[in-house]
Design an enzyme around this catalytic site. Sequence first.
Site, PDB file in Angstrom:
ATOM      1  N   GLU A  89      -1.301  -7.057  -8.126  1.00  0.00           N
ATOM      2  CA  GLU A  89      -0.456  -6.953  -6.924  1.00  0.00           C
ATOM      3  C   GLU A  89       0.968  -7.422  -7.147  1.00  0.00           C
ATOM      4  O   GLU A  89       1.915  -6.833  -6.624  1.00  0.00           O
ATOM      5  CB  GLU A  89      -1.087  -7.751  -5.778  1.00  0.00           C
ATOM      6  CG  GLU A  89      -2.371  -7.143  -5.224  1.00  0.00           C
ATOM      7  CD  GLU A  89      -3.576  -7.381  -6.087  1.00  0.00           C
ATOM      8  OE1 GLU A  89      -3.511  -8.172  -7.055  1.00  0.00           O
ATOM      9  OE2 GLU A  89      -4.633  -6.763  -5.813  1.00  0.00           O
ATOM     10  N   HIS A 133     -10.539 -11.713   3.412  1.00  0.00           N
ATOM     11  CA  HIS A 133     -10.302 -10.282   3.636  1.00  0.00           C
ATOM     12  C   HIS A 133     -10.060  -9.986   5.113  1.00  0.00           C
ATOM     13  O   HIS A 133     -10.269  -8.853   5.561  1.00  0.00           O
ATOM     14  CB  HIS A 133     -11.514  -9.466   3.179  1.00  0.00           C
ATOM     15  CG  HIS A 133     -11.655  -9.312   1.708  1.00  0.00           C
ATOM     16  ND1 HIS A 133     -11.978 -10.363   0.888  1.00  0.00           N
ATOM     17  CD2 HIS A 133     -11.508  -8.232   0.893  1.00  0.00           C
ATOM     18  CE1 HIS A 133     -12.048  -9.925  -0.361  1.00  0.00           C
ATOM     19  NE2 HIS A 133     -11.758  -8.650  -0.383  1.00  0.00           N
TER      20      HIS A 133
HETATM   21  C1  LIG Z   1      -6.549  -9.713  -5.632  1.00  0.00           C
HETATM   22  C2  LIG Z   1      -7.512  -8.648  -5.241  1.00  0.00           C
HETATM   23  N1  LIG Z   1      -7.169  -7.341  -5.400  1.00  0.00           N
HETATM   24  C3  LIG Z   1      -8.013  -6.361  -5.046  1.00  0.00           C
HETATM   25  C4  LIG Z   1      -9.248  -6.649  -4.500  1.00  0.00           C
HETATM   26  C5  LIG Z   1     -10.211  -5.528  -4.071  1.00  0.00           C
HETATM   27  N2  LIG Z   1     -11.290  -5.430  -5.062  1.00  0.00           N
HETATM   28  C6  LIG Z   1     -12.425  -6.130  -4.917  1.00  0.00           C
HETATM   29  S1  LIG Z   1     -13.424  -5.977  -6.268  1.00  0.00           S
HETATM   30  C7  LIG Z   1     -12.314  -4.947  -7.033  1.00  0.00           C
HETATM   31  C8  LIG Z   1     -12.619  -4.424  -8.407  1.00  0.00           C
HETATM   32  C9  LIG Z   1     -12.728  -5.548  -9.377  1.00  0.00           C
HETATM   33  O1  LIG Z   1     -12.969  -5.016 -10.654  1.00  0.00           O
HETATM   34  P1  LIG Z   1     -13.575  -5.945 -11.789  1.00  0.00           P
HETATM   35  O2  LIG Z   1     -12.725  -7.154 -11.939  1.00  0.00           O
HETATM   36  O3  LIG Z   1     -13.745  -5.100 -12.991  1.00  0.00           O
HETATM   37  O4  LIG Z   1     -14.965  -6.438 -11.215  1.00  0.00           O
HETATM   38  P2  LIG Z   1     -16.228  -5.488 -10.849  1.00  0.00           P
HETATM   39  O5  LIG Z   1     -16.089  -5.114  -9.412  1.00  0.00           O
HETATM   40  O6  LIG Z   1     -16.197  -4.310 -11.757  1.00  0.00           O
HETATM   41  O7  LIG Z   1     -17.450  -6.346 -11.063  1.00  0.00           O
HETATM   42  C10 LIG Z   1     -11.199  -4.736  -6.242  1.00  0.00           C
HETATM   43  C11 LIG Z   1     -10.041  -3.887  -6.608  1.00  0.00           C
HETATM   44  C12 LIG Z   1      -9.578  -8.017  -4.337  1.00  0.00           C
HETATM   45  N3  LIG Z   1     -10.747  -8.384  -3.782  1.00  0.00           N
HETATM   46  N4  LIG Z   1      -8.711  -8.974  -4.732  1.00  0.00           N
END
Ligand SMILES: Cc1ncc(C[n+]2csc(CCOP(=O)(O)OP(=O)(O)O)c2C)c(N)n1
Lengths: 334, 334, 335, 335
Positions: C67, C136
């Site tokens: 972000e 959230h």
């Molecule tokens: C700072 C932030 N940005 C975006 C999100 C929305 N979001 C939640 S999980 C996710 C994907 C995370 O990917 P990864 O770190 O690979 O973990 P995975 O879900 O694959 O286990 C996103 C974009 C968030 N919760 N926090």
Amino acid sequence: MDLPISDAPPAPSADEAGTALRLMLLIRGFEEAAEAAYMRGTIHGTMHLSIGQEATAVGICLGLRPTDLITSTHRGHGHCIAKGADVALMFAELSGKEAGYCRGRGGSMHIADIGSGNLGANGIVGGGIAIATGAALALRQQKRDDLVVCFFGDGASNEGVFHEALNMAALWKLPVVFVCENNKYGMSVSTERSMAVPDVAGRAAAYGMASARVDGNDVRAVRAAAFTAFARARAGAGPSLIEAETYRIRGHSRSDRNRYRTREEIDLWKSRDPIARFERHCLDEGLLDAERIDALRAAAVAEIEAAIGFADAAPSPDPATLAANVYAEAPEAA
Amino acid sequence: MDLPISDAPPAPSADEAGTALRLMLLIRGFEEAAEAAYMRGTIHGTMHLSIGQEATAVGICLGLRPTDLITSTHRGHGHCIAKGADVALMFAELSGKEAGYCRGRGGSMHIADIGSGNLGANGIVGGGIAIATGAALALRQQKRDDLVVCFFGDGASNEGVFHEALNMAALWKLPVVFVCENNKYGMSVSTERSMAVPDVAGRAAAYGMASARVDGNDVRAVRAAAFTAFARARAGAGPSLIEAETYRIRGHSRSDRNRYRTREEIDLWKSRDPIARFERHCLDEGLLDAERIDALRAAAVAEIEAAIGFADAAPSPDPATLAANVYAEAPEAA
Amino acid sequence: MDAVTAPVREISYADALHEAMRQAMAADERVFLLGEDIGVYGGAFQVTRDLVHEFGEARVIDTPIAELGAAGIAVGAALAGGRPILEFQFSDFATLAMEPIVNQAAKISYMLGGRARVPLVIRLPSGSGTGAAAQHSQSLEAWFAHVPGLKVVQPATPHDAKGLLLAALDDPNPVLIFEHKLLYKAKGYVPEAPYRVPIGKAALRRPGRDITIVATGIMVQRALEAAGVLAESGHEAEVIDLRSLRPLDGETLIASVARTTRLLVVHEAVKSFGIGAEIAALIAESEAFDRLDAPIRRLGGAECPIPYNPVLERAAVPQVDDIVAAASALIERGE
Amino acid sequence: MDAVTAPVREISYADALHEAMRQAMAADERVFLLGEDIGVYGGAFQVTRDLVHEFGEARVIDTPIAELGAAGIAVGAALAGGRPILEFQFSDFATLAMEPIVNQAAKISYMLGGRARVPLVIRLPSGSGTGAAAQHSQSLEAWFAHVPGLKVVQPATPHDAKGLLLAALDDPNPVLIFEHKLLYKAKGYVPEAPYRVPIGKAALRRPGRDITIVATGIMVQRALEAAGVLAESGHEAEVIDLRSLRPLDGETLIASVARTTRLLVVHEAVKSFGIGAEIAALIAESEAFDRLDAPIRRLGGAECPIPYNPVLERAAVPQVDDIVAAASALIERGE
Ligand SMILES: Cc1ncc(C[n+]2csc(CCOP(=O)(O)OP(=O)(O)O)c2C)c(N)n1
Ligand SMILES: Cc1ncc(C[n+]2csc(CCOP(=O)(O)OP(=O)(O)O)c2C)c(N)n1
Ligand SMILES: [Mg+2]
Ligand SMILES: [Mg+2]
């Protein structure tokens, strides 16, 4: 991936050498004059001087076009001059005058010259890294073959934005060249105490980005690395990271007591003065003769004196305009 | 620097194998039950399931002590169970009940069990990375030889905090092990589209940190890498980064339409199911026989059913306590 | 008012935003989208769905989860002539990007003496009600409204969502749009042709003589429902949809309160130090002060993070009956 | 009051903070300092000078320039039993660390049902007046005061600087201390032995009957000077130093205004959506409302970033004569 310096540029012509020396002398003169004005009290606040680092700003900007862009730092006077700013308008800005580049609202830490492609110094360490990346994205969307140079320090490479922006720049192959001026310290903290690795260039590997580490006090070495990086950027081959090893001769800012480094270290680096060194080279190679060099020195002194005179005589902003330009007017309205 | 897996642990005993399988079955059972409860409507909000990733959570936590700490993620049910939480209190939390680990205030994204050393899941991607690093700093200040495991995803490795925290962890040689669960996607964006390099482990070099990339669906491989990393951390040799390659079988969250990946890819990974694979290994090596495995399965089913029963019967929080625990009371007062 | 009286093509708030972006991208090739999972995924709330198929990955850019960098990139692109629309997946994640928004985007025009501008649009899905818990569900608009150099709007209807987004794109300054997640599915009249809703003007949603209820975002709908209930007991509440927090339409608010002599402010954000404080203060400082027949009253979120449990979550923010009760108390007290 | 009447050992505000940290570190080995250039350099404002020599690099930790990571590390250390004192070199840089402060530190106790706590102290040098321009001169305390789970204090005297810092260290919650840079050199009475100033209690700095002036930080001194000037024309202003923004001492404020019947709030932060709005709203909602003989008045920073030019910079924030003028107007208007 190492930046291939094989396809280096032709050695600088006498003209180019003259330009390089002129700019380095102008930067040195500007910094010394700013320091003196601060002592005199005609400049307030704080300032970060780049004395000893002139070769990096100049070596990089020599290969830039007026339509290329740069983002600068809190230690940005040199970048601003090397990219083509008018030292009179710069001095007026540091003096807080309406005639200054920022109408006296920005000062040293926010000096910018949009006209010559300098998007601005920055009061936030690392603040320009993502901005430069975004500007490069816009340039590509506009289908221009211009590029953006992003100056930042060794300390800034520890900020999260360095990681986020370099990853996106490499992922999207943007026309941006990241130039780290590694002067060994982030304020009082040495790179040994702030980074778990010896150099910043090595971090480019985490983004699959080409990189090179050069002697930042050798304007020719910086110029050569820039030449290759610029060619790659314009050709759409993506970003590069150039780390220029240099040293800040003065304290970090006006309030620095140099508690964190030794006289010996400072003296050692004084002996590597980038200007004296390039002058020697020009004389040895017969690029410039002594008279020409003296003339360039004299011209720089005169230009700075004129700048000081202009700044001193220029009027201060009208307090009634305090809140002007908080918001830009719609182009329609403008 | 590669993490030397040479000094790997002795192969798991029958007991340890039983524990590993029991935990993986419990996680799988919990995730499937949570999914069903969400469909039934007894769990609301959203949830992120770790079906297919059980071997990483378990392979890592097998080598942890109760006094070691972990930080978890939004996809944290598996970490929580592997570290020793009670599935009944977890199910109660997902059901928003006062008996839940967070008294129904946190839900799936904030589930924590301080008692077993789980400092909590996190709703912020990368939110636990610096927290884990700070916890490791505190452990060292307390002269404990415990360590902290920080779970995070491939997507999180693009956040600036990853860069800042790993640099400081390495610089200060903190007892923390960073475990990246690389399941190929950050929500809908594949690692190819989010990272300029093929793997996360390689990024450890930017911090001079030891790293290893292992098959995250092979509980034994994960356990072996963890063994080495933990030994280094406890010995004061500093942090390590373990990247476990795995895959999320379900959608990212309840609202995912899987527009960004193919059925074939999902099926391929289903065929690499970490539980079936470990069961096969245990049978082949004679570590566990079929009856024992059936007994473990039956026990997991029973434990989950009991958890659901407990959660369904548990009372909801009293609305009058809405603002309770916004502030902790002074220890004196407590 | 148009949302009430004009001919009908009803579409959802999410579709109105989608239509605005689609029309703007077709009309101006400088406009592009930057955000997480806004491409094939269509955005966490499906607001950008299919736009990547129409305009391509060069103009609908899925960023890594970064972000701070994405916001800084949006600032740099705007500074260099682009017209980015940055989507935060949840407004809570803007906590990672306050630096480029507040130190750079908001201040560049001023710091550079007007010699540069940052025409940047930022979309922030916000608010509670989805069971997503404390990280959230926040409503942080007051932070941005406190920052000179930024403009902040909070559309409460599909009509304003489209009109304010298009107005934001015309604006040479950074404009933040706070979109309440529970509104995305709300339907309302939205003209198909592009139009602008001026930034800085509040909207009178229901005229009344007994009390002025100033509401924002999701609370506008609740205030209107409350006004309906109040009418049954003969109390005529005037409902004003603030729409824009910075600039703030003080004129409209002061004139209304001077007429009704009572003020109730309602927002979802935590009450203390929230935007209701500024509105109450504005009135308490104004010529309307002398006309007040009752103390000013604010309804806002409880002084706690948003809890996961749905009963607690609902109790944490103002509901229709809270508004009815507070308004009635003020009206009776004044009588 | 103590600052006025007690026996005298006068030290500076910076020395008072230094002494508090030194005493706390000597008394509790869990206490440690984290920040940029706080070691050999002594901190940008010399508040931590020499502490590294006394307590060593393990407890006075120079971080790399990485505010987000450092703040998250401080949260994690506090969660695991440490007692970190995090210094931001300038409060403006906290814009890089809102995530761990607001999403983590502020909410962990609540999100975990009270099963964890984050005893964290954060020091934030803030405010203008040093010629450092827009990115080194902000007053962002209102953002944090809007966040349940945080405590926010703003000491205006050396005495309170020491007492509030020691109270913050006793507190099991995250406490933010906003220190105005221009106050660091200000001297005042400070007892040598450790003592606490309760968080959440305002201080009556000067009693008066004609108007209540509520001020914070650097403005307390200016309000007292203004009160002196007002006294010359026979107007007795009561000056209240808010000291704590969250929790806010509503009782003291309401009682004072009910007595004086007039309220002027003064802070350096941008006026709109600043803390003055909450104070004005609090009074406008309170029983003191009916006692008001004049509209409430707020003085705050101009609606612009802090400019570099010193004349403009001074004009951007309230000065003594602005306070005198505003107070006189209110008093005359009420008469
Ligand atoms: C700072 C932030 N940005 C975006 C999100 C929305 N979001 C939640 S999980 C996710 C994907 C995370 O990917 P990864 O770190 O690979 O973990 P995975 O879900 O694959 O286990 C996103 C974009 C968030 N919760 N926090
Ligand atoms: C985000 C942020 N953190 C800290 C500072 C204070 N500060 C200004 S310059 C500086 C050192 C920067 O070091 P480096 O990037 O190496 O640049 P140099 O000063 O050496 O040219 C620091 C800590 C700042 N301005 N912004
Ligand atoms: Mg440096
Ligand atoms: Mg992933």
